[in-house]
Enzyme design. Structure first.
Site, short mmCIF file in Angstrom:
data_model
loop_
_atom_site.label_atom_id
_atom_site.label_comp_id
_atom_site.label_asym_id
_atom_site.label_seq_id
_atom_site.Cartn_x
_atom_site.Cartn_y
_atom_site.Cartn_z
N SER B 25 0.77 -1.34 -0.04
CA SER B 25 0.05 0.12 0.07
C SER B 25 0.82 1.46 -0.09
CB SER B 25 -0.92 -0.10 0.95
OG SER B 25 -0.23 0.00 2.40
N GLY B 53 2.37 0.25 8.95
CA GLY B 53 3.35 1.61 8.96
C GLY B 53 3.68 1.91 7.77
N ASP B 78 -2.37 4.16 15.97
CA ASP B 78 -3.05 2.82 15.73
C ASP B 78 -3.38 1.99 17.14
OD1 ASP B 78 -3.28 1.03 12.89
OD2 ASP B 78 -3.92 -0.28 14.79
N ASP B 94 -6.51 4.97 20.89
CA ASP B 94 -7.95 4.95 20.19
C ASP B 94 -7.98 6.30 19.47
OD1 ASP B 94 -10.51 5.09 19.51
OD2 ASP B 94 -11.40 4.45 21.33
N ASP B 119 -5.32 4.87 6.18
CA ASP B 119 -5.30 3.84 5.15
C ASP B 119 -6.17 2.67 5.68
OD1 ASP B 119 -5.07 2.31 2.77
OD2 ASP B 119 -3.06 1.53 3.52
N LYS B 159 -8.79 5.99 2.83
CA LYS B 159 -9.31 4.93 2.04
C LYS B 159 -10.88 4.95 2.01
CE LYS B 159 -7.82 0.76 2.91
NZ LYS B 159 -6.70 0.03 1.71
#
Lengths: 1032, 309
Positions: B25, B53, B78, B94, B119, B159
């Site tokens: 990605s 990452g 994350d 969070d 993403d 995304k």
């Protein structure tokens, strides 16, 4: 301006909600449509569109205080929508179904009473709605302080105390249990891993049952939050759970999963909850593809309802052993020995069973012949050494006549009466013919009964004997010579149309005899070898229809089955061929309604599989190889299959006789269980009122179905020939179609009809050129080729395009069933999505569209002109004829001529394309792209070819356009992944004619079926299948 | 990112290993940047749903290659842990929690961000409407944070799944940004619903002061924003069909000559595309995290799972 419009008339697709509302009624959410079924009668009573866009994801009901069925209140929900109405309202078309909504996705709704409804949303918030005076009013909103996003949730009410508990399954590991009244979190259960896909409470509210991404089912104590038991077994994610059969010692759990199964589990209270383990009691395999999405139960009648991505609704009997007429029993050899009052020797086993309809006859390895009267009580018939060690026992299908034979050829024919007594007995031996017996096959038709005896000596002939069913005397006896090859007979059938005897053998061989002369030795008329890939012809059965053809159903032990048509000149063709996914086939059954059932073994199970409707009818775990078994079936007054299965397992004799079923098994047939990738429509060869539809799906299966001009749709057969992911299916003409997939598979199928079904059989396949399993045959096109002199169809010119940019032009010769590659070349390095032959001013071109957004055209006249000429044909159809060359004279492949047009029109992939031939010298190409745009390009004859973009609409849909289909000279249909299907007029620019929303997600393909009477239907495929009527 | 025979032939996957990216990605962000010059003038960046990452890697490499940017700050957030990346501050937190916002602001010394990206995608179930809804929720959570932290004129990239209700999201984002574009990098397969929403020029709504509050669901957070979202009312009469729907312009990014993610490449064609592969079976750069069904797989391996197909 015309007013062409689209109206949906049928939808088959994922079913996400089921609800039992009484002992005969079931509600099912089929996309935005709610359907009502009577599962006792097995029919759909009513259906109605209840949502505009959203799929129904859940249904709950509350019985009215007056107990009148029509007053049952129903809530349905899906997405952010919900609707509340009574069963009577639903059935009343004058009643407008109300449509409500909350601002968030709904996971569950619960009626606290007739006038109060609670709604749980995906942020763990409960809205309480008052339903007084038929108005919906939000009266309260509650939460427990944790507004994390959920994947599942249930509001549960304790029927005794009225206490309400919310069970919320989060996207990460945790299950939050909170008390609705106080909003206090009681438990945060964290022993699952991954998203929680379902969490429910037991009806008594004492237990919590949950499942998650980790593929386990967990049972928890509602009071303490303690994890009590785990259930492992599902091979994939688990989507649904429910509890039934609560008793003092435990309860059952019914689950459904992505692994395409539903399962029954037992949770026991004793032995420390069975040491924390759920017992898996049963696996139900009745759905195809992937995902069993929804389930419900009738706890009183013990019925399990499941529905899946395949659109099938199935009713499983979860209490078979309690039905009327059920009989299941196990006998150890000792039990039998005591019953017959006769000692079994050490190592003595039951070697053979035969079921003659009133009872069972069994022979032991020491020659004890016993009867199991009424399938309940054992009796010794006699003991005879002649039948010790080796014995053959056979029974005629429709008469209680048994033949028993020993190694030395001693035979006894016996006829039994209803009391299981021998009525007539006839003994004879085969000493005149041979001195050792290897096998006996028996068969009958009308009032004729015959047996075929085989000796282990390859030089001995087969002996055919006809038996008088009244006095068991031998009426006729013939010798049938065997061919020189090694022959081991395995199946037998007499065909009345041809008066021929068919003997199936091992090594995929079949012998055919015409029995005419009693005195002479009968040579086989034909010996068919290599009938299929596999070993044994395990069954043969004549197929009689109105056609006067000799046709046989044959099964191959290695899993394939065929309808074999034998021509006058003894050549044969398969009208229908397919295979089961896994297992060995012993035979097939045709039901009174025309379904074909296949039975056999897989791993340690005996199974009966409905091949027509694609579900497992019966499964019995009966152990591994060296099986002793007998399967007897019949049909009851409702034409339903009934059966009795006897087998030996770990030296126990076991019998299972199915009882009177309470409900109908299959309520909705469904279609593919994975996304439909392409649809192909062809004319029925002798019926203008129907079209043949072939669909292909992500699970690599093809299905052949019919669409009638009144819109009825029926599926006939399923094919599992493709291994690679399916790409395209197109017709060559009304007789042949091609299908393509990954693994470079290009299959040519011949379409026929027999036994009241449309059939296909694999005619030929293009050998792959590479070993790369990812190489996909993306698309292809074809033109028929005729003989120049006699005008007969002799072959096809085919162009194929590949995911590695390869382009091939191939000639197929019908007579030799062979392909010859004429052109083998590459476009660039990108994946080619579409290809068409186009004919402009009697010159032939290849047009391609690729991931690079280009339309490209190659001139192929130099190569093609060597062998073929373009006939005077109308603009709709190009016809080629083969010049003076013969197939053999066509040379090996060359490269493509020059690329005459290579024009970028879309920003990226051209995902959809169709062509409209306007005149002989002009074509319009309509394309849709990943870039949301539609482009109409015009290609006309110039000095070479002239390319113009006629119209361009950049945001024709809000996402990828995946399908374009020309409907008539001025209208095209455009479908996109945003689930829009639009009709565009392309005469002057692009004008929107109609715009509809389809429930078919992952919308990917479309086709038009135009009938002679003017009816026109649009077929849409994707995650589901829908049929739309096109009207002007 | 595991290894399978399919991966061996996926040239982006192999190229990712070659060039040291944690996932294929990475090329999606690189191609997006090629088209939109996203990293120009960017000093404070938040990468949401960052694990494993690869986007943070791209951000770190591309932003810090300009010497003037040595004071740039990249914060990667994350729920899952992530192995360290140069110049990237990792937060295991969070994104919907107000504390997370505080921590990011702390790292930015109270300054607002120039660029927020995500993403992230949920594990899809196969129920298209639910999957698209959950993805939209994920974008809204990212947007929630973005509205709190982006400076006026800032950029937001996330995304999306281009499904049946994507036009609702386009329309809503249109209220908050000058330009909303749907971009599809060539490294993203044409057969996938995936695309990226590129929002340029953040324009905070007049009179609306966003503040993260863990007592509010994302729906509640946006309730008064007046960006065309339906909100809960007492009569429950949401008029779904009246919600605004707009199609964002589509832009394909990445050079047409770059690798086609839909095409099949033969292994021996590698030289043509300048990839040197030493061995067929390369280990993934970043080992896959333990899947939730790990125990089920173990039981299956031991033959203790009764799976019948």
């Amino acid at each position: 301006m015309d007013n062409m419009k689209l109206d949906q008339i049928k939808h088959i697709g994922p079913i996400c909600a089921l609800k039992v509302i009484s002992n005969n009624l079931l509600l099912s959410g089929e996309g935005p449509t709610l359907s009502l079924y009577d599962y006792i009668k097995g029919e759909k009573i009513f259906e109605r569109l209840v949502f505009k866009r959203n799929k129904i994801h859940g249904i709950e009901i509350i019985n009215s205080s007056n107990d009148i069925e029509d007053d049952i209140k129903i809530v349905i929900w899906g997405g952010r929508s919900l609707s509340i109405f009574t069963l009577n309202n639903f059935k009343d078309l004058n009643y407008e179904i109300p449509h409500y909504g909350v601002s968030d996705w709904i996971f569950h709704c619960l009626f606290e009473n007739e006038s109060t409804l609670h709604v749980l949303n995906s942020h763990n918030i409960v809205h309480t709605v008052s339903l007084l005076n038929d108005n919906c009013k939000l009266i309260n909103t509650k939460h427990c302080g944790w507004k994390s996003i959920l994947y599942s949730g249930t509001i549960s009410i304790n029927k005794e105390t009225g206490k309400i508990t919310v069970l919320a399954g989060t996207v990460m590991n945790g299950i939050l249990i909170w008390d609705f009244e106080t909003c206090q979190v009681k438990h945060n259960l964290t022993e699952h891993e991954g998203s929680i896909f379902k969490v429910v409470a037991s009806p008594d509210n004492k237990y919590i049952i949950s499942c998650s991404d980790d593929r386990s089912i967990k049972v928890w104590d509602m009071e303490t939050g303690e994890l009590l038991a785990n259930g492992w077994g599902h091979g994939s994610r688990i989507w649904g759970l429910n509890v039934y059969n609560i008793s003092n010692d435990g309860f059952n759990i019914f689950s459904c999963s992505e692994d395409c199964t539903a399962r029954v589990w037992r949770f026991n209270f004793h032995d420390n909850y069975n040491n924390g383990e759920l017992i898996q009691e049963r696996i139900i395999l009745v759905h195809t593809g992937r995902h069993v999405w929804s389930l419900d139960l009738n706890d009183e009648k013990k019925l399990g309802f499941t529905a899946g991505a395949d659109g099938k609704i199935f009713v499983s009997d979860l209490n078979e052993s309690q039905r009327d007429g059920y009989w299941g029993h196990k006998w150890e050899l000792n039990d039998i020995s005591n019953e017959i009052n006769c000692v079994f020797q050490k190592g003595e086993l039951i070697k053979n069973y035969s079921d003659f309809g009133y009872g069972l006859i069994a022979v032991t390895s020491e020659g004890k012949i016993m009867i199991l009267k009424d399938y309940k009580k054992w009796k010794l018939l006699f003991i005879d050494d002649k039948f010790a060690k080796f014995c053959i026992l056979k029974i005629f299908e429709n008469e209680p006549i048994v033949i028993i034979a020993g190694k030395m050829g001693d035979c006894i024919l016996m006829k039994f009466n209803e009391n299981c007594e021998i009525e007539i007995k006839h003994e004879f031996n085969l000493n005149d013919s041979f001195n050792r017996l290897g096998n006996i096959l028996i068969n009958g038709y009308d009032d004729n009964y015959f047996a075929l005896f085989e000796s282990p000596n390859p030089n001995d002939p087969l002996i055919y004997k006809k038996i008088d069913p009244i006095n068991l005397s031998i009426l006729e006896s013939y010798e049938l010579l065997k061919p020189k090859d090694k022959i081991t007979i395995s199946s037998l059938e007499y065909n009345k149309v041809s008066n021929m005897l068919f003997v199936g053998c091992r090594f995929a061989t079949m012998l055919v005899y015409k029995i005419e002369n009693e005195n002479e030795k009968n040579q086989p008329l034909v010996v068919y070898k290599n009938l299929f890939k596999g070993d044994t012809v395990s069954s043969i059965k004549s197929l009689y229809d109105n056609s006067n053809n000799t046709m046989l159903y044959i099964t191959n032990k290695d899993g394939t089955y065929h309808i074999m048509k034998i021509n006058e000149n003894s050549t044969y063709e398969y009208l229908q061929s397919s295979k089961i996914q896994k297992g060995f086939l012993e035979g097939h059954i045709k039901t009174p309604n025309g379904d074909i059932l296949l039975y056999g073994f897989k791993s340690d199970c005996f199974f009966v599989w409905n091949e027509t409707k694609q579900y497992e009818v019966y499964r019995e775990i009966c152990g591994g190889p060296h099986r002793r078994w007998n399967f007897k079936y019949w049909f009851d007054s409702n034409n339903r299959l009934r059966y009795r299965f006897v087998y030996t397992r770990s030296s126990e004799v076991q019998i299972v006789q199915q009882g009177e079923p309470y409900a109908f098994e299959l309520l909705s047939d469904g279609l593919h269980g994975r996304e439909i990738r392409d649809i192909c429509v062809i004319n029925s060869q002798n019926n203008n009122d129907e079209k043949i539809i072939i669909t292909g799906a992500e699970d690599t299966t093809l299905k052949i179905s019919t669409l009638k001009n009144d819109g009825t749709f029926n599926s006939h057969w399923t094919y599992r020939e493709h291994i690679g992911g399916l790409q395209s299916i197109h017709a060559i003409n009304d007789e042949y179609i091609l299908s393509s997939s990954a693994k470079e598979e290009l299959y040519l199928w011949k379409i026929t009809e027999c036994d009241n079904k449309k059939c296909m059989s694999l005619e030929s396949s293009l050998p792959p050129s590479e070993e790369n399993p990812d190489l996909r045959v993306m698309d292809f096109d074809s033109i028929e080729v005729y003989d120049k002199i006699n005008g007969k169809k002799i072959g096809f010119l085919i162009v194929t395009v590949y995911s590695n940019s390869m382009i091939k032009v191939i000639y197929y010769d019908i007579a030799s069933k062979k392909f010859k590659v004429l052109i083998d070349d590459n476009y660039m390095q990108c994946c080619i999505f579409h290809v068409r032959f186009v004919c402009i001013d009697k010159r032939l071109f290849v047009l391609i569209a690729s991931t690079n957004g280009h339309l490209s055209i190659y001139d192929i006249n130099n190569v093609i002109g060597k062998y073929f000429s373009i006939d005077d044909s109308n603009i709709k159809e190009v016809k080629l004829s083969l010049n003076d060359n013969k197939f053999e004279e066509i040379n090996e492949s060359t490269k493509l001529d020059k690329l005459i047009i290579n024009q970028q029109i879309h920003q990226s992939s051209v995902k959809a394309l169709d062509i409209l031939q306007e005149t002989n010298g002009c074509i319009k190409v309509i394309t849709g792209g990943d870039d949301n745009s539609i482009i109409v390009s015009k290609i006309t004859k110039d000095e070479g070819l002239k390319f113009d973009i006629e119209s361009f609409l950049p945001s024709a849909a809000s996402s990828t356009i995946t399908t374009v289909t020309v409907i008539d000279e001025k209208t095209v249909l455009v479908g996109a992944v945003d689930q829009s299907i639009k009709l565009w007029n392309i005469e002057n620019g692009l004008t929107l004619v109609d715009n509809k929303y389809t429930t078919v997600a992952d919308t990917g393909c479309s086709e038009i079926a135009s009938f002679k009477n003017g009816e026109k239907y649009l077929l849409i495929g994707g995650a589901g299948f829908s049929i739309w009527k096109i009207t002007n | 990112m595991g290894k399978s025979s399919k991966d061996k032939r996926d040239l982006y996957y192999r190229k990712a290993k070659e060039e040291g990216w944690r996932a294929r990605s990475a090329f999606k962000l690189l191609q997006l940047n090629e088209q939109f010059d996203l990293f120009n003038d960017v000093k404070r960046v938040v990468d949401l749903c960052a694990a494993p990452g690869s986007w943070s890697q791209v951000l770190s490499k591309e932003i810090f290659k300009d010497k003037n940017n040595s004071d740039a700050k990249i914060v990667a957030v994350d729920l899952q842990p992530m192995s360290p990346i140069d110049n990237v501050i990792e937060l295991q937190a969070d994104i919907t929690h107000p504390k997370t916002l505080e921590m990011i602001m702390h790292h930015f010394d109270g300054e607002k961000a120039d660029f927020v990206c995500s993403d992230g995608a949920p594990d899809v179930t196969g129920l298209h409407d639910l999957d698209e809804y959950i993805q939209a929720q994920l974008i809204l959570s990212a947007l929630q944070l973005a509205t709190c932290i982006l400076k006026t004129g800032g950029k937001f990239v996330a995304k999306i799944f281009r499904g049946r209700d994507i036009d609702l999201l386009y329309s809503q984002l249109g209220y908050l940004f000058d330009k909303v574009i749907c971009a599809k990098p060539r490294s993203s397969r044409a057969s996938s619903l995936e695309a990226f929403i590129v929002c340029i020029g953040y324009r905070p709504r007049n009179g609306w002061i966003p503040s993260l509050n863990s007592n509010l669901s994302t729906e509640e957070f946006f309730q008064d924003l007046k960006i065309g979202r339906n909100s809960l009312n007492n009569e429950l009469n949401l008029e779904f069909n009246d919600e605004e729907r707009i199609v964002a312009p589509f832009i394909a990014c990445g050079d047409l000559n770059s690798i086609d993610s839909d095409a099949t490449y033969a292994l021996d064609e590698d030289d043509n595309i300048n990839i040197q592969i030493n061995s067929l079976s390369l280990d993934p750069v970043q080992s896959p995290t333990a899947p939730p069904y790990k125990k089920a797989l173990e039981l299956k391996r031991k033959g203790q799972l009764k799976i019948v197909k």
